[in-house]
Design an enzyme around this catalytic site. Structure first.
Site: not given
Ligand code: MG
Length: 318
Positions: A154, A215, A241
């Protein structure tokens, strides 16, 4: 009355039912066809699985029995090794420990016949160390179709031109040794500026994909729209992810947004890896500290996020 033959057939059926598919046998050497991850014949492949937590903080789960369990019980077709780079006792300070953990997971993934991502879990550019690391990984594992390289987890502050220049160098270091395995490229701002990469993709390379991380309680519709834009422009996407709570890894799971994302990924045949196999007191850890290091986890060892994730992964195999 049960005959001997029907008993054998019955026992065989039971065995087949409990042994998971060996995805690598089925799909073989992966490649990118257009925006799609495909098998050796060019047919679409969607991988689904789990990411281990940072190896420097949760080394206890980096072992063959946990890999076996995640494949056979959780039905993961891919696992991600999060190679911590910068923190204390991570790769830069202790490369030997990192390599030992990588080896434990990769060796078992080869035996299980599943895919495995070697993720350089960094937030900053460490060009020379990354080139040396991936050259070594490609030499060790490049001949195995199981292995996928993720060269920059990231990017936090780097611009796309900086990330692009870094990626071009790391990709060419890998390609000197391994001509074909999939390489995942990070995008700016924790893998949320996929649209910027889509406007200026890396040229002249095959089998590379770009990462989106989300997320769900923080990154909603706007990031799916950026991802749609990128796909339309021809950029292959891999979600290496993701999870359902806030970007901090904490706070409540937003199930509505999570389900929107899963539907989006299914509709677009995008692979996804969920965060994470760890036992910290936070929403995104799938295990409680009671969980054994070696799999065989009971329902009571799983956090609510662990239960939801395991159910989701298993639902594709019913
Ligand atoms: Mg290869």
């Amino acid at each position: 009355m049960i005959t001997k033959t029907s008993f054998v057939v019955f026992a065989l059926a039971l065995t087949l039912n409990t042994v998971s598919a060996q995805e690598v046998k089925q799909y073989g050497q992966l490649k990118v066809t257009g925006t799609q991850l495909t098998d050796k014949h060019g047919k679409p492949v969607i991988l689904r699985g789990m990411s281990f937590g940072w190896h420097n903080w949760w080394p206890r789960f980096y072992n063959q029995d946990a890999v076996k369990w995640l494949h056979r019980d959780w039905k993961c077709s891919v696992l991600r090794i999060a190679v911590g780079v910068e923190p204390h006792d991570a790769y830069l300070q202790n490369p030997a420990k990192a390599k030992e953990k990588i080896k434990a997971v990769v060796d078992q993934a080869l035996k299980e016949g599943i895919y495995v991502i070697i993720d350089w879990h960094s937030h900053t550019i460490q060009l020379n160390q990354a080139k040396a690391f991936f050259s070594e990984m490609a030499t060790l594992y490049g001949k195995h179709p199981n292995v996928i390289y993720e060269i920059f987890n990231e990017p936090e502050k780097n611009t796309w031109p900086e990330i692009k220049a870094y990626s071009t160098e790391v990709i060419s270091a890998i390609r000197k040794i391994d001509k074909d395995n999939i390489i995942l490229v990070g995008t700016p701002r924790w893998d949320q500026e996929i649209h910027i990469a889509a406007d200026d993709p890396i040229q002249g390379q095959k089998n590379i994909m770009y990462t989106v991380h989300f997320y769900a309680a923080t990154h909603g519709k706007w990031l799916r729209e950026r991802s749609d834009y990128a796909l339309k422009k021809g950029l292959p996407i891999f979600i290496s992810e993701c999870a359902g709570m806030e970007a901090s890894g904490n706070g409540p799971v937003n199930s509505t947004e999570w389900n929107e994302w899963m539907n989006w990924a299914d509709k677009n045949k995008v692979s996804r890896v969920i965060w994470s196999i760890s036992d910290k007191k936070e929403t995104c850890s799938v295990l409680y500290p009671t969980a054994s290091s070696n799999g065989n986890w009971k329902d009571s060892d799983l956090t609510p996020w662990g239960t939801e994730t395991r159910n989701m992964l298993r639902s594709y195999y019913k």
